[in-house]
Write an enzyme that holds these catalytic residues in place. Structure first.
Site, PDB file in Angstrom:
ATOM      1  N   SER A  66       0.794  -1.236   0.000  1.00  0.00           N
ATOM      2  CA  SER A  66       0.000   0.000   0.000  1.00  0.00           C
ATOM      3  C   SER A  66       0.826   1.286   0.000  1.00  0.00           C
ATOM      4  O   SER A  66       0.281   2.362  -0.240  1.00  0.00           O
ATOM      5  CB  SER A  66      -0.937   0.022   1.206  1.00  0.00           C
ATOM      6  OG  SER A  66      -2.069  -0.763   0.911  1.00  0.00           O
ATOM      7  N   LYS A  69       0.550   3.298  -3.025  1.00  0.00           N
ATOM      8  CA  LYS A  69      -0.632   4.124  -3.299  1.00  0.00           C
ATOM      9  C   LYS A  69      -0.293   5.618  -3.326  1.00  0.00           C
ATOM     10  O   LYS A  69      -0.881   6.392  -4.076  1.00  0.00           O
ATOM     11  CB  LYS A  69      -1.719   3.857  -2.245  1.00  0.00           C
ATOM     12  CG  LYS A  69      -2.323   2.458  -2.368  1.00  0.00           C
ATOM     13  CD  LYS A  69      -3.215   2.104  -1.190  1.00  0.00           C
ATOM     14  CE  LYS A  69      -3.828   0.717  -1.374  1.00  0.00           C
ATOM     15  NZ  LYS A  69      -4.479   0.177  -0.197  1.00  0.00           N
ATOM     16  N   TYR A 194      -2.152  -2.699 -10.821  1.00  0.00           N
ATOM     17  CA  TYR A 194      -2.204  -2.514  -9.358  1.00  0.00           C
ATOM     18  C   TYR A 194      -1.343  -3.546  -8.627  1.00  0.00           C
ATOM     19  O   TYR A 194      -0.572  -3.197  -7.732  1.00  0.00           O
ATOM     20  CB  TYR A 194      -3.664  -2.589  -8.884  1.00  0.00           C
ATOM     21  CG  TYR A 194      -3.801  -2.516  -7.384  1.00  0.00           C
ATOM     22  CD1 TYR A 194      -3.694  -1.295  -6.706  1.00  0.00           C
ATOM     23  CD2 TYR A 194      -4.018  -3.664  -6.630  1.00  0.00           C
ATOM     24  CE1 TYR A 194      -3.816  -1.237  -5.321  1.00  0.00           C
ATOM     25  CE2 TYR A 194      -4.138  -3.605  -5.248  1.00  0.00           C
ATOM     26  CZ  TYR A 194      -4.032  -2.390  -4.603  1.00  0.00           C
ATOM     27  OH  TYR A 194      -4.138  -2.335  -3.225  1.00  0.00           O
ATOM     28  N   TYR A 246      -4.473   3.448   7.423  1.00  0.00           N
ATOM     29  CA  TYR A 246      -5.808   2.840   7.345  1.00  0.00           C
ATOM     30  C   TYR A 246      -6.676   3.375   8.500  1.00  0.00           C
ATOM     31  O   TYR A 246      -6.602   4.556   8.823  1.00  0.00           O
ATOM     32  CB  TYR A 246      -5.745   1.306   7.384  1.00  0.00           C
ATOM     33  CG  TYR A 246      -4.611   0.692   6.625  1.00  0.00           C
ATOM     34  CD1 TYR A 246      -4.506   0.867   5.264  1.00  0.00           C
ATOM     35  CD2 TYR A 246      -3.646  -0.064   7.260  1.00  0.00           C
ATOM     36  CE1 TYR A 246      -3.471   0.291   4.545  1.00  0.00           C
ATOM     37  CE2 TYR A 246      -2.600  -0.644   6.545  1.00  0.00           C
ATOM     38  CZ  TYR A 246      -2.522  -0.460   5.209  1.00  0.00           C
ATOM     39  OH  TYR A 246      -1.510  -1.030   4.495  1.00  0.00           O
ATOM     40  N   VAL A 264       1.112  -3.888   3.710  1.00  0.00           N
ATOM     41  CA  VAL A 264       0.972  -5.187   4.381  1.00  0.00           C
ATOM     42  C   VAL A 264       2.224  -6.077   4.326  1.00  0.00           C
ATOM     43  O   VAL A 264       2.236  -7.131   4.951  1.00  0.00           O
ATOM     44  CB  VAL A 264      -0.234  -6.029   3.879  1.00  0.00           C
ATOM     45  CG1 VAL A 264      -1.538  -5.504   4.388  1.00  0.00           C
ATOM     46  CG2 VAL A 264      -0.228  -6.196   2.391  1.00  0.00           C
TER      47      VAL A 264
HETATM   48  N1  GLN Z   1      -2.746  -2.714   2.848  1.00  0.00           N
HETATM   49  C1  GLN Z   1      -2.019  -3.096   1.826  1.00  0.00           C
HETATM   50  O1  GLN Z   1      -0.806  -2.981   1.804  1.00  0.00           O
HETATM   51  C2  GLN Z   1      -2.815  -3.745   0.749  1.00  0.00           C
HETATM   52  C3  GLN Z   1      -2.052  -3.910  -0.526  1.00  0.00           C
HETATM   53  C4  GLN Z   1      -2.353  -5.215  -1.191  1.00  0.00           C
HETATM   54  N2  GLN Z   1      -1.645  -5.300  -2.426  1.00  0.00           N
HETATM   55  C5  GLN Z   1      -3.858  -5.366  -1.417  1.00  0.00           C
HETATM   56  O2  GLN Z   1      -4.384  -4.774  -2.292  1.00  0.00           O
HETATM   57  O3  GLN Z   1      -4.520  -6.073  -0.729  1.00  0.00           O
END
Ligand code: GLN
Length: 310
Positions: A66, A69, A194, A246, A264
Protein backbone atom coordinates in the site's frame (compact mmCIF):
# COMPACT_ATOMS: atom_id res chain seq x y z
CA UNK A 1 16.20 21.81 11.45
CA UNK A 2 15.52 19.14 14.09
CA UNK A 3 18.32 17.40 15.96
CA UNK A 4 19.81 14.50 13.97
CA UNK A 5 19.40 10.97 15.25
CA UNK A 6 22.67 9.02 15.29
CA UNK A 7 23.03 5.51 13.86
CA UNK A 8 23.97 4.26 17.34
CA UNK A 9 20.63 5.47 18.71
CA UNK A 10 18.84 3.91 15.77
CA UNK A 11 20.56 0.58 16.37
CA UNK A 12 19.73 0.55 20.08
CA UNK A 13 16.08 1.52 19.44
CA UNK A 14 15.74 -1.33 16.95
CA UNK A 15 17.37 -3.81 19.33
CA UNK A 16 15.07 -2.74 22.18
CA UNK A 17 12.04 -3.36 19.97
CA UNK A 18 13.22 -6.75 18.72
CA UNK A 19 11.15 -8.33 21.53
CA UNK A 20 7.98 -7.31 19.60
CA UNK A 21 9.05 -8.86 16.28
CA UNK A 22 6.84 -11.89 16.82
CA UNK A 23 3.82 -9.97 18.11
CA UNK A 24 1.12 -9.81 15.46
CA UNK A 25 1.10 -11.80 12.26
CA UNK A 26 2.82 -11.80 8.86
CA UNK A 27 0.26 -11.21 6.06
CA UNK A 28 -0.70 -14.44 4.34
CA UNK A 29 -3.76 -13.50 2.26
CA UNK A 30 -1.22 -12.84 -0.49
CA UNK A 31 0.46 -16.26 -0.31
CA UNK A 32 3.95 -15.07 -1.34
CA UNK A 33 4.05 -12.58 1.56
CA UNK A 34 3.74 -15.37 4.12
CA UNK A 35 7.33 -16.38 3.34
CA UNK A 36 8.64 -13.24 5.04
CA UNK A 37 10.66 -13.71 8.22
CA UNK A 38 9.13 -11.64 11.06
CA UNK A 39 12.57 -11.27 12.61
CA UNK A 40 13.98 -9.41 9.62
CA UNK A 41 13.88 -5.85 10.92
CA UNK A 42 15.40 -2.73 9.41
CA UNK A 43 15.24 1.04 9.65
CA UNK A 44 16.75 3.88 7.65
CA UNK A 45 16.68 7.65 7.88
CA UNK A 46 17.49 9.81 4.87
CA UNK A 47 18.17 13.40 5.86
CA UNK A 48 17.52 16.27 3.50
CA UNK A 49 21.25 17.08 3.38
CA UNK A 50 21.88 13.62 1.89
CA UNK A 51 23.15 11.91 5.08
CA UNK A 52 21.69 8.45 5.51
CA UNK A 53 21.83 6.24 8.61
CA UNK A 54 20.41 2.78 9.10
CA UNK A 55 20.21 -0.26 11.33
CA UNK A 56 19.19 -3.90 10.96
CA UNK A 57 18.79 -5.79 7.67
CA UNK A 58 19.31 -2.83 5.37
CA UNK A 59 19.77 -4.94 2.24
CA UNK A 60 16.54 -6.89 2.73
CA UNK A 61 14.00 -6.16 -0.02
CA UNK A 62 10.28 -6.09 0.61
CA UNK A 63 7.36 -5.08 -1.59
CA UNK A 64 5.81 -1.62 -1.35
CA UNK A 65 2.20 -2.89 -1.13
CA UNK A 66 0.00 0.00 0.00
CA UNK A 67 2.95 2.38 0.22
CA UNK A 68 2.75 2.39 -3.58
CA UNK A 69 -0.63 4.12 -3.30
CA UNK A 70 1.04 7.44 -2.45
CA UNK A 71 3.49 7.20 -5.33
CA UNK A 72 0.80 6.16 -7.82
CA UNK A 73 -1.33 9.07 -6.63
CA UNK A 74 1.51 11.51 -7.31
CA UNK A 75 1.90 10.14 -10.85
CA UNK A 76 -1.85 10.12 -11.51
CA UNK A 77 -2.01 13.77 -10.40
CA UNK A 78 0.84 14.65 -12.75
CA UNK A 79 -0.82 12.70 -15.58
CA UNK A 80 -4.37 13.97 -15.14
CA UNK A 81 -4.46 17.01 -12.84
CA UNK A 82 -6.20 17.47 -9.53
CA UNK A 83 -9.68 18.13 -10.87
CA UNK A 84 -9.87 14.88 -12.82
CA UNK A 85 -8.42 12.71 -10.03
CA UNK A 86 -10.67 14.12 -7.32
CA UNK A 87 -13.64 14.04 -9.66
CA UNK A 88 -13.44 10.26 -9.32
CA UNK A 89 -11.94 9.68 -5.87
CA UNK A 90 -12.76 11.53 -2.66
CA UNK A 91 -10.55 13.19 -0.05
CA UNK A 92 -12.13 11.96 3.17
CA UNK A 93 -10.83 9.31 5.57
CA UNK A 94 -13.03 6.24 5.70
CA UNK A 95 -12.43 4.72 9.13
CA UNK A 96 -12.93 1.35 7.42
CA UNK A 97 -10.37 -1.41 6.80
CA UNK A 98 -8.30 -0.87 3.65
CA UNK A 99 -10.05 -3.54 1.57
CA UNK A 100 -13.59 -2.67 2.63
CA UNK A 101 -16.31 -2.81 -0.03
CA UNK A 102 -19.04 -1.51 2.28
CA UNK A 103 -18.95 2.18 1.26
CA UNK A 104 -19.06 1.41 -2.43
CA UNK A 105 -22.30 -0.40 -1.92
CA UNK A 106 -23.62 2.37 0.32
CA UNK A 107 -22.89 5.31 -1.99
CA UNK A 108 -24.79 5.76 -5.24
CA UNK A 109 -22.99 5.94 -7.63
CA UNK A 110 -19.97 4.24 -6.01
CA UNK A 111 -17.16 6.66 -5.42
CA UNK A 112 -14.14 5.63 -3.34
CA UNK A 113 -13.71 7.86 -0.31
CA UNK A 114 -9.97 8.39 -0.70
CA UNK A 115 -6.93 7.16 -2.69
CA UNK A 116 -5.34 5.32 0.26
CA UNK A 117 -7.98 2.61 0.60
CA UNK A 118 -7.96 -0.14 -2.01
CA UNK A 119 -11.05 1.07 -3.90
CA UNK A 120 -9.52 4.52 -4.36
CA UNK A 121 -6.08 3.17 -5.14
CA UNK A 122 -7.47 0.85 -7.82
CA UNK A 123 -9.19 3.84 -9.42
CA UNK A 124 -5.90 5.78 -9.27
CA UNK A 125 -3.95 2.92 -10.92
CA UNK A 126 -6.53 3.03 -13.71
CA UNK A 127 -5.65 6.71 -14.29
CA UNK A 128 -1.92 6.20 -14.86
CA UNK A 129 -1.28 6.90 -18.53
CA UNK A 130 -0.02 4.26 -20.94
CA UNK A 131 -1.47 2.15 -23.72
CA UNK A 132 -0.74 -1.23 -22.08
CA UNK A 133 -0.47 -2.41 -18.46
CA UNK A 134 3.29 -2.93 -18.97
CA UNK A 135 3.69 0.62 -20.22
CA UNK A 136 1.83 1.99 -17.20
CA UNK A 137 3.87 -0.08 -14.74
CA UNK A 138 7.02 0.91 -16.65
CA UNK A 139 6.13 4.60 -16.23
CA UNK A 140 5.58 4.12 -12.51
CA UNK A 141 8.94 2.37 -12.20
CA UNK A 142 10.71 5.14 -14.14
CA UNK A 143 9.05 7.65 -11.82
CA UNK A 144 10.47 5.78 -8.80
CA UNK A 145 13.87 5.61 -10.51
CA UNK A 146 13.75 9.38 -10.92
CA UNK A 147 12.74 9.85 -7.30
CA UNK A 148 15.54 7.66 -5.94
CA UNK A 149 18.18 7.93 -8.67
CA UNK A 150 18.26 4.13 -8.41
CA UNK A 151 17.57 2.21 -11.63
CA UNK A 152 17.80 -1.18 -9.92
CA UNK A 153 14.31 -0.99 -8.37
CA UNK A 154 12.06 -3.59 -10.03
CA UNK A 155 8.77 -5.46 -9.69
CA UNK A 156 8.94 -8.68 -7.67
CA UNK A 157 7.18 -10.92 -10.20
CA UNK A 158 6.58 -13.78 -7.75
CA UNK A 159 4.65 -11.52 -5.33
CA UNK A 160 2.80 -9.82 -8.21
CA UNK A 161 1.60 -13.14 -9.62
CA UNK A 162 0.69 -14.47 -6.20
CA UNK A 163 -1.49 -11.41 -5.53
CA UNK A 164 -2.97 -11.37 -9.04
CA UNK A 165 -4.14 -14.96 -8.62
CA UNK A 166 -5.67 -14.40 -5.19
CA UNK A 167 -7.07 -10.85 -5.53
CA UNK A 168 -10.76 -11.78 -5.46
CA UNK A 169 -11.76 -8.88 -3.24
CA UNK A 170 -9.85 -6.34 -5.34
CA UNK A 171 -11.54 -7.77 -8.45
CA UNK A 172 -14.91 -7.22 -6.77
CA UNK A 173 -14.00 -3.63 -5.96
CA UNK A 174 -12.97 -3.09 -9.57
CA UNK A 175 -16.26 -4.46 -10.89
CA UNK A 176 -18.16 -2.04 -8.65
CA UNK A 177 -16.00 0.80 -9.95
CA UNK A 178 -16.43 -0.32 -13.54
CA UNK A 179 -20.21 -0.50 -13.16
CA UNK A 180 -20.31 3.14 -12.08
CA UNK A 181 -17.81 4.42 -14.63
CA UNK A 182 -15.09 5.24 -12.09
CA UNK A 183 -12.62 3.10 -14.02
CA UNK A 184 -12.40 2.81 -17.77
CA UNK A 185 -11.12 -0.17 -19.76
CA UNK A 186 -10.39 -3.65 -18.54
CA UNK A 187 -10.74 -4.85 -14.93
CA UNK A 188 -8.03 -7.50 -15.43
CA UNK A 189 -5.58 -5.00 -16.92
CA UNK A 190 -6.14 -2.54 -14.09
CA UNK A 191 -5.61 -5.32 -11.57
CA UNK A 192 -2.41 -6.26 -13.40
CA UNK A 193 -1.10 -2.69 -13.00
CA UNK A 194 -2.20 -2.51 -9.36
CA UNK A 195 -0.72 -5.86 -8.29
CA UNK A 196 2.58 -5.01 -10.01
CA UNK A 197 2.71 -1.53 -8.46
CA UNK A 198 2.15 -3.15 -5.03
CA UNK A 199 4.93 -5.64 -5.76
CA UNK A 200 7.72 -3.15 -6.43
CA UNK A 201 10.67 -4.29 -4.33
CA UNK A 202 12.63 -1.82 -2.20
CA UNK A 203 14.92 -1.88 0.81
CA UNK A 204 14.62 0.58 3.71
CA UNK A 205 17.34 2.82 2.38
CA UNK A 206 15.61 3.26 -0.98
CA UNK A 207 12.28 3.77 0.75
CA UNK A 208 13.64 6.39 3.15
CA UNK A 209 14.92 8.30 0.12
CA UNK A 210 11.40 8.29 -1.31
CA UNK A 211 10.13 9.63 2.03
CA UNK A 212 12.82 12.31 1.91
CA UNK A 213 11.75 13.41 -1.58
CA UNK A 214 8.23 14.05 -0.31
CA UNK A 215 9.72 15.90 2.68
CA UNK A 216 11.82 17.92 0.22
CA UNK A 217 8.60 19.15 -1.38
CA UNK A 218 8.93 16.84 -4.37
CA UNK A 219 12.53 17.70 -5.32
CA UNK A 220 15.18 15.05 -5.89
CA UNK A 221 17.76 15.45 -3.11
CA UNK A 222 20.80 15.11 -5.34
CA UNK A 223 19.82 16.80 -8.60
CA UNK A 224 17.39 19.32 -7.13
CA UNK A 225 14.96 18.44 -9.95
CA UNK A 226 11.29 18.91 -9.16
CA UNK A 227 10.01 15.35 -9.68
CA UNK A 228 6.61 15.98 -8.08
CA UNK A 229 5.11 19.49 -8.12
CA UNK A 230 5.19 20.90 -4.58
CA UNK A 231 1.42 21.16 -4.38
CA UNK A 232 0.97 17.47 -5.32
CA UNK A 233 3.65 16.40 -2.81
CA UNK A 234 1.67 18.29 -0.19
CA UNK A 235 -1.58 16.56 -1.19
CA UNK A 236 0.15 13.17 -0.84
CA UNK A 237 1.52 14.01 2.62
CA UNK A 238 -1.88 15.22 3.75
CA UNK A 239 -3.42 11.89 2.75
CA UNK A 240 -0.61 10.16 4.65
CA UNK A 241 -1.75 12.01 7.78
CA UNK A 242 -5.49 11.47 7.35
CA UNK A 243 -5.56 7.97 5.82
CA UNK A 244 -1.99 6.59 5.64
CA UNK A 245 -2.34 4.03 8.42
CA UNK A 246 -5.81 2.84 7.35
CA UNK A 247 -8.30 2.88 10.22
CA UNK A 248 -5.47 3.50 12.71
CA UNK A 249 -4.61 6.90 11.21
CA UNK A 250 -6.16 8.86 14.10
CA UNK A 251 -4.25 7.10 16.88
CA UNK A 252 -1.06 7.20 14.79
CA UNK A 253 -1.46 10.97 14.35
CA UNK A 254 -1.75 11.34 18.12
CA UNK A 255 1.04 8.95 19.07
CA UNK A 256 3.52 9.73 16.29
CA UNK A 257 2.28 12.78 14.37
CA UNK A 258 4.35 12.32 11.20
CA UNK A 259 2.83 11.86 7.70
CA UNK A 260 3.32 8.14 7.02
CA UNK A 261 2.12 5.25 4.87
CA UNK A 262 2.24 1.57 5.63
CA UNK A 263 1.90 -1.59 3.56
CA UNK A 264 0.97 -5.19 4.38
CA UNK A 265 4.49 -6.40 3.66
CA UNK A 266 5.45 -4.64 6.91
CA UNK A 267 7.03 -1.54 5.44
CA UNK A 268 6.30 1.97 6.65
CA UNK A 269 7.54 5.23 5.16
CA UNK A 270 7.37 8.51 7.04
CA UNK A 271 8.04 11.93 5.60
CA UNK A 272 8.89 14.91 7.75
CA UNK A 273 9.39 18.36 6.24
CA UNK A 274 12.72 20.04 7.12
CA UNK A 275 13.99 16.68 8.37
CA UNK A 276 13.84 13.81 5.86
CA UNK A 277 12.41 10.36 5.25
CA UNK A 278 12.23 7.45 7.68
CA UNK A 279 11.57 3.89 6.52
CA UNK A 280 11.01 0.89 8.76
CA UNK A 281 10.55 -2.78 7.90
CA UNK A 282 9.04 -5.30 10.28
CA UNK A 283 6.78 -7.91 8.61
CA UNK A 284 4.64 -8.79 11.62
CA UNK A 285 1.39 -6.80 11.46
CA UNK A 286 -1.17 -5.72 14.03
CA UNK A 287 -4.89 -6.32 13.50
CA UNK A 288 -5.20 -3.17 11.34
CA UNK A 289 -2.48 -4.35 8.98
CA UNK A 290 0.30 -2.04 10.21
CA UNK A 291 3.83 -3.16 11.12
CA UNK A 292 4.04 -3.72 14.90
CA UNK A 293 7.74 -2.82 15.15
CA UNK A 294 7.38 -0.06 12.55
CA UNK A 295 4.74 1.76 14.58
CA UNK A 296 6.58 1.31 17.86
CA UNK A 297 9.85 2.53 16.43
CA UNK A 298 8.27 5.64 14.92
CA UNK A 299 6.55 6.34 18.22
CA UNK A 300 9.82 6.05 20.18
CA UNK A 301 11.68 8.32 17.74
CA UNK A 302 8.87 10.86 17.59
CA UNK A 303 8.65 11.13 21.37
CA UNK A 304 12.37 11.19 21.98
CA UNK A 305 13.16 13.73 19.25
CA UNK A 306 9.94 15.73 19.35
CA UNK A 307 9.13 14.95 15.70
CA UNK A 308 5.35 15.40 15.73
CA UNK A 309 4.14 18.04 13.29
CA UNK A 310 1.28 18.94 15.62
N1 GLN B 1 -2.75 -2.71 2.85
C1 GLN B 1 -2.02 -3.10 1.83
O1 GLN B 1 -0.81 -2.98 1.80
C2 GLN B 1 -2.81 -3.74 0.75
C3 GLN B 1 -2.05 -3.91 -0.53
C4 GLN B 1 -2.35 -5.22 -1.19
N2 GLN B 1 -1.65 -5.30 -2.43
C5 GLN B 1 -3.86 -5.37 -1.42
O2 GLN B 1 -4.38 -4.77 -2.29
O3 GLN B 1 -4.52 -6.07 -0.73
Amino acid sequence: MKEKITSRVLESCLENLRQYALDGKVADYIPALSKQNPEDLAVSIYYLDGDCIHAGKVEKCFTLQSISKVIALALALIDNGEEFVFGKVGMEPSGDPFHSIYRLEQNEPSRPLNPMINAGALAVSNMIKGSTPDERVGRLLSFIHEMTGDQSIEVNQEVALSEFKSAFLNRSLLYYLKQDGVIIGSVEETLDVYTKQCSIDVNVQQLSKIGALFANEGKNLQSGRQIIPKHFARICKTFMVTCGMYDASGSFAIKVGIPAKSGVSGGVVASLNSFGGIAVYGPSLDEKGNSVVGLKLLEVLSNRYDLSIF
